[in-house]
Design a protein around this motif. Structure first.
Motif, PDB file in Angstrom:
ATOM      1  N   ALA A  34       0.871  -1.265   0.025  1.00 33.17           N
ATOM      2  CA  ALA A  34      -0.028   0.017   0.161  1.00 33.17           C
ATOM      3  C   ALA A  34       0.796   1.249  -0.222  1.00 33.17           C
ATOM      4  O   ALA A  34       0.484   2.502   0.066  1.00 33.17           O
ATOM      5  N   GLY A  35       2.116   1.156   0.200  1.00 29.78           N
ATOM      6  CA  GLY A  35       2.996   2.396   0.339  1.00 29.78           C
ATOM      7  C   GLY A  35       3.479   2.769  -0.895  1.00 29.78           C
ATOM      8  O   GLY A  35       3.908   3.811  -1.146  1.00 29.78           O
ATOM      9  N   ALA A  36       3.194   1.990  -2.072  1.00 30.04           N
ATOM     10  CA  ALA A  36       3.745   2.578  -3.241  1.00 30.04           C
ATOM     11  C   ALA A  36       2.660   3.187  -4.040  1.00 30.04           C
ATOM     12  O   ALA A  36       1.409   3.206  -3.931  1.00 30.04           O
ATOM     13  N   GLY A  37       3.019   4.484  -4.508  1.00 35.04           N
ATOM     14  CA  GLY A  37       2.208   5.328  -5.258  1.00 35.04           C
ATOM     15  C   GLY A  37       2.822   6.551  -6.160  1.00 35.04           C
ATOM     16  O   GLY A  37       4.063   6.639  -6.009  1.00 35.04           O
ATOM     17  N   LEU A  38       2.233   7.078  -6.742  1.00 35.50           N
ATOM     18  CA  LEU A  38       2.497   8.191  -7.600  1.00 35.50           C
ATOM     19  C   LEU A  38       1.859   9.400  -7.844  1.00 35.50           C
ATOM     20  O   LEU A  38       0.417   9.269  -8.041  1.00 35.50           O
ATOM     21  N   VAL A  39       2.338  10.678  -7.516  1.00 34.02           N
ATOM     22  CA  VAL A  39       1.563  11.886  -7.574  1.00 34.02           C
ATOM     23  C   VAL A  39       2.141  12.680  -8.770  1.00 34.02           C
ATOM     24  O   VAL A  39       3.291  12.960  -8.755  1.00 34.02           O
ATOM     25  N   ALA A  40       1.039  13.262  -9.569  1.00 40.04           N
ATOM     26  CA  ALA A  40       1.562  13.995 -10.613  1.00 40.04           C
ATOM     27  C   ALA A  40       0.704  15.735 -10.403  1.00 40.04           C
ATOM     28  O   ALA A  40      -0.360  15.691 -10.092  1.00 40.04           O
ATOM     29  N   ALA A  41       1.939  16.600 -10.509  1.00 38.51           N
ATOM     30  CA  ALA A  41       1.282  18.031 -10.442  1.00 38.51           C
ATOM     31  C   ALA A  41       2.011  18.941 -11.176  1.00 38.51           C
ATOM     32  O   ALA A  41       3.236  18.512 -11.384  1.00 38.51           O
ATOM     33  N   PRO A  42       1.489  19.988 -11.622  1.00 38.70           N
ATOM     34  CA  PRO A  42       0.236  20.589 -11.058  1.00 38.70           C
ATOM     35  C   PRO A  42      -0.811  19.914 -12.052  1.00 38.70           C
ATOM     36  O   PRO A  42      -0.691  19.201 -12.797  1.00 38.70           O
ATOM     37  N   SER A  43      -2.225  20.140 -11.429  1.00 43.08           N
ATOM     38  CA  SER A  43      -3.294  19.646 -11.988  1.00 43.08           C
ATOM     39  C   SER A  43      -4.284  20.897 -12.060  1.00 43.08           C
ATOM     40  O   SER A  43      -4.675  21.436 -10.913  1.00 43.08           O
ATOM     41  N   PRO A  44      -4.889  21.289 -13.265  1.00 38.24           N
ATOM     42  CA  PRO A  44      -4.689  20.802 -14.608  1.00 38.24           C
ATOM     43  C   PRO A  44      -3.284  21.137 -15.015  1.00 38.24           C
ATOM     44  O   PRO A  44      -2.408  21.835 -14.518  1.00 38.24           O
ATOM     45  N   THR A  45      -3.033  20.422 -16.682  1.00 42.11           N
ATOM     46  CA  THR A  45      -1.857  20.801 -17.022  1.00 42.11           C
ATOM     47  C   THR A  45      -2.052  21.214 -18.382  1.00 42.11           C
ATOM     48  O   THR A  45      -3.240  21.181 -18.711  1.00 42.11           O
ATOM     49  N   ALA A  46      -0.957  21.579 -19.288  1.00 41.31           N
ATOM     50  CA  ALA A  46      -1.286  22.026 -20.771  1.00 41.31           C
ATOM     51  C   ALA A  46      -0.256  21.356 -21.667  1.00 41.31           C
ATOM     52  O   ALA A  46       0.660  20.585 -21.259  1.00 41.31           O
ATOM     53  N   GLN A  47      -0.614  21.145 -22.807  1.00 39.47           N
ATOM     54  CA  GLN A  47       0.088  20.590 -23.811  1.00 39.47           C
ATOM     55  C   GLN A  47       1.264  21.092 -23.755  1.00 39.47           C
ATOM     56  O   GLN A  47       1.751  22.434 -23.821  1.00 39.47           O
TER      57      GLN A  47
END
Length: 252
Positions: free
Chosen positions: A87-100
């Motif tokens: 359960a410790g594995a994870g991925l966060v992407a930021a910022p949201s939203p993004t642009a081309q």
């Protein structure tokens, strides 16, 4: 950590020998118990050497945790039948939203340490295409800034996938929206030292902006710049209005 495969291999071999030869079960069970105790001791020592609690050490090393879970399932030990991924594995992407063409910072935990990984992006996991490669830290973490594909569709969500070369560990981000070029904003101002988590920009409009970008590069506080980006609804920055930076150019 050489102790891990040797200890587990010895334990598995002893356990299978017990099943194959009931007559020798007494002696072999003793060997299995001893191998199990030695495995536990070696894991505790490795965690202690790393300055971590055993639980956190296993989170830092999901491949080791997976080996232990697989062993428990093979031996049909209680509590292992329904064991799932760490359960410790994870991925966060930021910022949201993004642009081309914009920049997205990825933060991952629970990956194997010092391991090469591929980074892919797309509207779904199955449709994700490789956009970069990276190497995890010795603790199995990853922080890297990648560029959103220019052909990312504004009307489709975008997910990021980080996966080890052997395909054993894969983490996927939550889907983030992609905004159209018409939604991009341009802010002129002066880079400041006000940022805590992220670089900061004091706009000519008097507002404070934080920049979701991996460092300032050749820029420094006091420089006059124009930033092109998108307002972020979710960000690791904690001040002002966060902009997902697409570009930053110097102003005279």
């Amino acid at each position: 950590m050489h102790a891990r495969p040797l200890a587990l291999a010895g334990l598995i071999a002893a356990a299978y020998a017990v099943a194959a030869s009931p007559a020798a079960a007494g002696t072999l069970l003793d060997r299995a118990r001893q191998a199990l105790e030695e495995t536990g001791d070696k894991i505790e020592k490795a965690a202690d050497d790393a300055g971590r609690e055993v639980r956190n050490f296993l989170v830092d090393n999901p491949d080791l945790n997976r080996d232990l879970v697989d062993l428990g399932k093979r031996l049909k030990l209680p509590g292992f039948d329904d064991a799932g991924p760490d359960a410790g594995a994870g991925l966060v992407a930021a910022p949201s939203p993004t642009a081309q063409g914009g920049s997205v910072t990825l933060g991952a935990v629970g990956l194997p340490g010092s391991t090469d990984v591929t980074i892919a992006a797309g509207p779904s996991v199955d449709a994700a295409e490789e956009i970069a490669t990276a190497t995890t830290s010795d603790r199995g973490t990853l922080q890297v800034t990648v560029t959103v594909p220019e052909d990312a569709a504004p009307d489709m969500p975008l997910v990021f996938v980080v996966e080890t070369a052997d395909k054993r560990v894969r983490v996927v981000s939550e889907a983030i929206p992609v905004v159209a070029a018409a939604d991009i904003v341009r802010i002129s101002g002066t880079l400041s030292k006000e940022g805590v988590e992220c670089p900061a920009l004091r706009g000519d409009d008097g507002m404070l902006y934080t920049l979701a970008i991996d460092g300032l590069g050749d820029f420094e506080p006091g420089d006059r710049v124009e930033v092109e980006g998108t307002p972020a609804e979710i960000s690791i920055c904690t001040q002002g209005t966060t902009l997902g930076v697409i570009s930053m150019v110097a102003l005279k």
